[in-house]
Write an enzyme that holds these catalytic residues in place. Structure first.
Site, PDB file in Angstrom:
ATOM      1  N   ASP A   1       0.830  -1.196   0.000  1.00  0.00           N
ATOM      2  CA  ASP A   1       0.000   0.000   0.000  1.00  0.00           C
ATOM      3  C   ASP A   1       0.872   1.257   0.000  1.00  0.00           C
ATOM      4  O   ASP A   1       2.085   1.208   0.161  1.00  0.00           O
ATOM      5  CB  ASP A   1      -1.000  -0.017   1.160  1.00  0.00           C
ATOM      6  CG  ASP A   1      -0.343   0.023   2.523  1.00  0.00           C
ATOM      7  OD1 ASP A   1       0.587   0.816   2.741  1.00  0.00           O
ATOM      8  OD2 ASP A   1      -0.770  -0.747   3.415  1.00  0.00           O
ATOM      9  N   ARG A   2       0.232   2.398  -0.191  1.00  0.00           N
ATOM     10  CA  ARG A   2       0.950   3.665  -0.333  1.00  0.00           C
ATOM     11  C   ARG A   2       1.889   3.934   0.836  1.00  0.00           C
ATOM     12  O   ARG A   2       2.986   4.492   0.659  1.00  0.00           O
ATOM     13  CB  ARG A   2      -0.063   4.814  -0.447  1.00  0.00           C
ATOM     14  CG  ARG A   2       0.568   6.191  -0.651  1.00  0.00           C
ATOM     15  CD  ARG A   2      -0.475   7.287  -0.510  1.00  0.00           C
ATOM     16  NE  ARG A   2      -1.497   7.174  -1.527  1.00  0.00           N
ATOM     17  CZ  ARG A   2      -1.423   7.738  -2.733  1.00  0.00           C
ATOM     18  NH1 ARG A   2      -0.352   8.435  -3.064  1.00  0.00           N
ATOM     19  NH2 ARG A   2      -2.405   7.596  -3.597  1.00  0.00           N
TER      20      ARG A   2
END
Length: 236
Positions: free
Chosen positions: A102-103
């Site tokens: 994820d980011r």
């Protein structure tokens, strides 16, 4: 495969644009001799503007993903393809991330355009261990290793328990967690299930491959020896 199609599939441009590159003399052999679209030349001997042609289909690479980047081609913010040569996002078949980070998670990300290799890596049957380093908001309470190793932990909205996972404590609020599966936001959700919150998450290793000294934001292509090493650490 004809040279125009080959070079277009590697993302250098449309077939029309690549044909224009041939007319302009931008495509040569290793000795600098201009090539023509109907020439028969080994892949390794082709040069575009003097540079070696990108690897053919079957490319696999490892990327040290920094935080702030998403594993997507369409996100309006920064994406992992921004860290690669721009033509890499135009390759056909598509160069895809193997799983996702994820980011807000950094670390080792594998990418490939080889569908069979991608399936082998992500398949539950491969049991490839993935190591995460988690920095937590609160001190570990002491029973997390037993809970994660028990094979009975259920995450919210899940219908099957998690496979056993190994926790190694590095400090009051730091730990390594080794998983052999890859559910959505699994590490964050596991610590949430035991009353904690992950403040920072980094993945340094997948199977037998580690980031080692690869700097954040950098990448390198993987060879046959790398892929062999990747699967050497699979859990029986």
């Amino acid at each position: 495969m004809k040279l125009v199609k080959l070079i277009a599939n590697l993302g250098y441009g449309s077939r029309k644009e690549v044909a224009a590159m041939f007319r302009d003399g931008r495509i040569t052999d290793a000795e600098g001799e201009v090539l023509y679209a109907d020439d028969r030349v080994e892949h390794d001997a082709i040069r575009v503007d003097g540079a070696p042609l990108d690897p053919p289909a079957g490319l696999a690479l490892m990327l040290h993903k920094p935080t702030g980047y998403t594993c997507s081609t369409k996100d309006p913010g920064r994406v992992i393809y921004d860290l690669l040569p721009s033509r890499y996002r135009l390759r056909s078949p598509l160069l895809s991330p193997v799983g996702r980070l994820d980011r807000d998670t950094s670390g080792l990300l594998l990418m490939t355009d080889d569908g069979q290799l991608l399936h082998r890596i992500v398949s539950p049957k491969s049991h490839l261990p993935k190591v995460y380093e988690a920095t937590l908001a609160s001190d570990l309470r002491g029973d997390e290793a037993a809970v994660f190793a028990g094979g009975t932990l259920m995450l919210e909205s899940e219908k099957t328990p998690l496979a056993p996972a190994t926790l190694e404590v590095l400090g009051p609020r730091r730990a390594w967690l080794t998983l052999t599966e890859g559910r959505y936001h699994q590490v964050r959700r596991m610590f949430a299930a035991v009353g904690n919150h992950v403040e920072a998450l980094h993945r340094p290793r997948i199977g037998g491959l580690a980031l080692d000294d690869l700097p954040a934001g950098q990448w390198r292509a993987l060879g046959a020896a790398d892929l062999q090493r990747l699967f050497e650490s699979a859990v029986p």
